[in-house]
Design a protein around this motif. Structure first.
Motif: not given
Length: 565
Positions: A483-498
């Motif tokens: 049987p599947p073993s699931l977890k959930g999440c929400i991610i804000h990927h952001g703005f990347i520099t330096h």
């Protein structure tokens, strides 16, 4: 021109309201099982395309599109008017780029998202005969337009190397920087203020004094900013520069905590480290822990990069930094990127020196960042362990970026340790784009294929969701006998520099119900409960994921997270 006027009128009066049906590209068909490769336990790098402009800044704007932003220099990619492009849109499906219409100098600017889903980019440097000054400019990228709108000169002061963060209100916090370009900040050009965009009063933008940035001189550029999660809905910020951090109550404009000095080296530009808030979990009431890694102890070309990380629990009385050896490898200018399973990819950077341009040219050029670190570490926040992964062949030092892609891969681009485009040198201006396939993509666990969220097919449009809402997801998972073993999440990927990923955040989601869909083989229906308020994760665009054991989904779901009306 009409679009610019409309956007500006909306901004000065309040927030922009985007149509719920803003178009984003649908994902192509993808395998439900990971590819098999004998060497895949350490991940795989693949060069896939060309960024068009050097990738000093990067942001995922839709599931299969990344926008790159450079500075004023002579990139080969041209705009329709024949001038070099300063920004490009990269298509992850075709690995092609198109030029975007930035006409002001974006050198060393910053970015974050408004809560309504509009990208904001601010600051920069002076222009020339063909490009305007960007140092007091605010830029907007609207998916419905597919290009930039520039509001020149509307910021009340010059900002070069500022930080930005999305506030719980959905507005954007713009902090610090200097009023002119510099290698190391100094008092006469320091900008120890912040502004909020758009103006909360609906009037002109204003600067508010912020004395902490004076005490942090000279290493206070690109300060690290994270919203502190809380159940009261208070706007509290963790702000760090040089070697010190504070908690700041933005609602009441006062410092509410001063944290101890971090051990090891200096962490702010040009002795650049990286910061990240570790995954937040409802089972421990979203307890916030900051992690800051890398940097250098001295502003010296031959100084070895710092090989330490510090973790700090923001809510523990008299908290102290929990230090480690950063896996045993020093890095200055590392990037820190969340993977779908909640681990962190520390990637890019140099083993010696500091952020900045080479001095001189030819055989006598002095590179101020050297000894590129070609392999990433995968960090497990629970076990506090580092795993060295496969190495790239491309040095990624000054002006490099890394961002999670919704299919579970990581895009890596950039590196330009010189003031102008140079291709036939030891460390050239780098346009090659790589995709890194982390080890979890080679798991034996079947990958979930998310079919719909709230009955909407995924990634055709952003799906509107609300804080505290329970959302229903339909998922297909091929059977492997377990049987599947699931977890959930929400991610804000952001703005990347330096080495700073502005507003990046990872939050585990509670799966409140899970059952088999009796109408379709290998299909499941589950409900996930979203975070209770916008201090936990910023309003605006994020991606919801479910993963099976260690195996990520074929794609996360692009959502627009908002407060219920």
């Amino acid at each position: 021109m009409n679009v610019k006027l409309i956007l500006f009128a909306f901004l000065v009066g309040g927030m922009i309201l985007l149509n719920e049906q803003t178009n984003v590209n649908a994902l192509p068909a993808s395998p439900l099982r990971a590819r098999q490769d004998p060497g895949s336990t350490l991940g795989v790098f693949k060069i896939v395309g060309n960024s068009g402009v050097e990738a000093m800044h990067a942001v995922l704007v839709s599931p299969r599109k990344v926008v790159f932003i450079d500075k004023l220099e002579q990139n080969a990619l041209k705009r329709p008017d024949g001038l070099s492009a300063l920004s490009s849109e990269y298509d992850l499906d075709t690995n092609t780029v198109r030029p975007l219409g930035i006409y002001t100098n974006t050198f060393c600017s910053a970015g974050s998202w408004l809560g309504n889903g509009t990208l904001v980019e601010a600051g920069g440097d002076k222009g020339d005969a063909n490009y305007g000054s960007g140092i007091q400019t605010v830029r907007l990228y609207d998916l419905s337009v597919g290009d930039w709108v520039e509001l020149e000169g509307i910021a009340p002061s010059n900002r070069w190397y500022p930080a930005m963060a999305t506030l719980p209100s959905g507005y954007v916090f713009v902090l610090g920087g200097s009023t002119a370009a510099t290698g190391v900040n100094r008092a006469e050009i320091n900008n120890p203020t912040y502004m909020i965009f758009p103006s909360p009063t609906g009037g002109a933008l204003v600067d508010v004094p912020f004395p902490f940035l004076t005490t942090a001189l000279p290493y206070n550029l690109y300060p690290m900013v994270h919203v502190i999660p809380n159940y009261e809905g208070a706007t509290q910020l963790f702000i760090f520069a040089n070697q010190n951090g504070i908690a700041y109550d933005l609602d009441n404009a006062k410092v509410i905590a001063e944290y101890p000095k971090i051990g090891g080296g200096i962490r702010s530009y040009p002795l650049t480290g990286s910061s990240i808030m570790l995954p937040l979990d409802p089972t421990n009431y979203y307890k916030p822990t900051i992690m800051i890694c890398g940097g250098n102890v001295a502003y010296e070309v031959t100084s070895p990069a710092d090989s330490s990380c510090g973790r700090l629990d923001l809510t523990t009385p008299n908290a102290a930094w929990d230090m480690d050896n950063f896996g045993g490898t020093g890095r200055v200018m590392p990037d820190s990127t969340f993977l779908v399973d909640g681990s962190i990819l520390f990637i890019n950077g140099a083993g010696m020196g500091f952020a900045g341009y080479r001095k001189g040219g030819g055989a006598n050029a002095l590179w101020v960042n050297e000894n590129p670190v070609l392999f990433p570490y995968q960090y497990d926040p629970s076990a506090k362990t580092y795993k060295a992964l496969s190495a790239s062949t491309i040095p990624r030092m000054y002006h490099s970026v890394s961002t999670l892609v919704p299919d579970g891969t990581v895009l890596i681009a950039g590196s330009n340790p010189q003031g102008a485009v140079a291709l036939n040198v030891k460390y050239p201006t780098e346009y090659r784009v790589e995709i890194f396939y982390p080890p979890y993509l080679y798991s034996q666990n079947p990958r979930p294929n998310i079919i719909s969220l709230q009955t909407y097919p995924i990634n055709q449009n952003r799906i509107n969701v609300n804080y505290g809402q329970e959302v229903t997801m339909v998922v297909q998972i091929q059977s492997n006998g377990s049987p599947p073993s699931l977890k959930g999440c929400i991610i804000h990927h952001g703005f990347i520099t330096h080495s700073q990923n502005m507003s990046q955040r990872y939050v585990y989601l509670e799966i409140t119900n899970f059952w088999t869909d009796s109408t379709t083989a290998n299909q499941y229906i589950l409900t996930l409960k979203l975070p209770p308020n916008p201090t936990i994760i910023a309003p605006g665009p994020s991606y919801i994921y479910v993963f099976n054991g260690d195996s990520p989904p074929v794609s996360g779901v692009h959502v627009l997270l908002t407060q219920a009306a």
